[in-house]
Each structure stands twice: as C-alpha cells, then as structure tokens.
Design a protein around this motif. Structure first.
Motif, PDB file in Angstrom:
ATOM      1  N   ASN A   1      53.683  19.575  71.447  1.00  0.00           N
ATOM      2  CA  ASN A   1      53.132  18.541  72.645  1.00  0.00           C
ATOM      3  C   ASN A   1      52.151  17.851  71.699  1.00  0.00           C
TER       4      ASN A   1
ATOM      5  N   TYR B   1      51.660  13.679  71.762  1.00  0.00           N
ATOM      6  CA  TYR B   1      50.584  12.710  72.811  1.00  0.00           C
ATOM      7  C   TYR B   1      50.485  11.843  71.560  1.00  0.00           C
TER       8      TYR B   1
ATOM      9  N   THR C   1      56.813   5.801  76.784  1.00  0.00           N
ATOM     10  CA  THR C   1      56.925   6.673  78.172  1.00  0.00           C
ATOM     11  C   THR C   1      58.121   6.754  79.021  1.00  0.00           C
TER      12      THR C   1
ATOM     13  N   TYR D   1      57.601  13.790  80.857  1.00  0.00           N
ATOM     14  CA  TYR D   1      55.789  13.660  81.411  1.00  0.00           C
ATOM     15  C   TYR D   1      54.866  12.430  81.068  1.00  0.00           C
ATOM     16  N   SER D   2      53.567  12.370  81.585  1.00  0.00           N
ATOM     17  CA  SER D   2      52.744  11.732  81.228  1.00  0.00           C
ATOM     18  C   SER D   2      52.171  12.247  80.230  1.00  0.00           C
TER      19      SER D   2
ATOM     20  N   LYS E   1      48.925  11.906  80.100  1.00  0.00           N
ATOM     21  CA  LYS E   1      47.754  13.047  79.888  1.00  0.00           C
ATOM     22  C   LYS E   1      49.190  14.482  79.575  1.00  0.00           C
ATOM     23  N   HIS E   2      49.654  14.559  80.014  1.00  0.00           N
ATOM     24  CA  HIS E   2      50.458  15.769  79.897  1.00  0.00           C
ATOM     25  C   HIS E   2      50.620  16.862  78.642  1.00  0.00           C
ATOM     26  N   TYR E   3      51.131  15.741  77.750  1.00  0.00           N
ATOM     27  CA  TYR E   3      50.938  16.552  76.875  1.00  0.00           C
ATOM     28  C   TYR E   3      49.899  16.374  75.674  1.00  0.00           C
TER      29      TYR E   3
ATOM     30  N   ARG F   1      47.393  17.934  77.380  1.00  0.00           N
ATOM     31  CA  ARG F   1      46.342  19.013  78.041  1.00  0.00           C
ATOM     32  C   ARG F   1      47.094  19.631  76.977  1.00  0.00           C
ATOM     33  N   ARG F   2      48.909  20.058  77.149  1.00  0.00           N
ATOM     34  CA  ARG F   2      49.233  21.085  76.345  1.00  0.00           C
ATOM     35  C   ARG F   2      48.916  21.327  75.235  1.00  0.00           C
TER      36      ARG F   2
END
Length: 140
Positions: A55, A59, A70, A75-76, A78-80, A82-83
């Motif tokens: 992740n 990112y 993208t 996923y966005s 932001k998702h990557y 956060r993970r």
C-alpha cells in the motif's frame, strides 16, 4: 633572538598537541556513532524483514506519477495512504520507520518496480511518509 625561536617553537608544539587531541576526539566520536548506527540497523532489519509495504508503494507511485494511474486501481490514493499508515508503518518501532522506508525503496528498485531515474525523486516523497502518517515530526 634565541628566546623568540624557543617561544615560537613552544607555541607550534602546543598547537600541534591541541590539534592532535581534537582529531583523536573526532575519530572516537565517529567510531561510536557508527557502532550505534550498525546496532540500530540490525535491530530494524530484524523488525521489518518479514514485512511488505504494497500500500505504501502504491501510494508513492500515485503521488509520484499523477497521470492516469488511478484508472487501473480499484481504490483511491487516500485508501492506499490510509492502509500504508495504519497497516504497514504504524506497527514499526519509531526508531525503525525511516529504515523501513529506505528498505522499501531499495526493494522497489532491486525488483525493477522503480527505475534508477525515478529513485531520487521518489526517495524524497518516501522520506515524507512517516510525517504524512504522523509517526514522526520530521521527514527521514
């Protein structure tokens, strides 16, 4: 005249002795720092040797190459992010986070997922990861 020569000689001798002491102190400090760094690297290596950072890698790639990357990802960004922060970096000892980021970048380059041309620019982004994730106050 003889007194002047002896005085100048004594001053030079004292200056050389002072320089010798300063150089010895510098060498001792450097050796100590190197030993501590090697011990920290060994500890950090043990801590992250079984971890992966998919992740964080995704990112960073999205941050680096803002083109249409993208479109192919489910996923966005932001998702990557956060993970990356919550799942991959947050469990690492704070003293080892920068070591983990450098290791991740080296692995990306060694495996061909990152070109040598992109490495320098991506290193700067990667160095900011611990700050972005609120794990450190300053970048690596």
């Amino acid at each position: 005249m003889v007194k002047k020569i002896i005085s100048v000689g004594a001053i030079l001798l004292l200056a050389l002795m002072a320089m010798d002491e300063v150089l010895a102190t510098t060498v001792t400090t450097t050796v100590t720092t190197t030993t501590i760094d090697e011990e920290e690297n060994q500890q950090c290596h043990r801590e992250i040797q079984t971890r992966s950072f998919p992740n964080c890698e995704t990112y960073l790639k999205l941050e680096f190459d803002r083109a249409d990357a993208t479109i192919m990802l489910p996923y966005s960004k932001k998702h990557y992010k956060r993970r990356c922060c919550r799942n991959e970096l947050s469990g690492i000892d704070k003293q080892c986070v920068c070591f983990a980021v450098r290791t991740m970048m080296k692995n990306m380059m060694d495996s061909g997922r990152l070109s040598a041309e992109d490495m320098e620019a991506m290193l700067e982004l990667a160095g900011d990861l611990p700050t972005v994730c609120n794990l450190r106050k300053h970048p690596c």
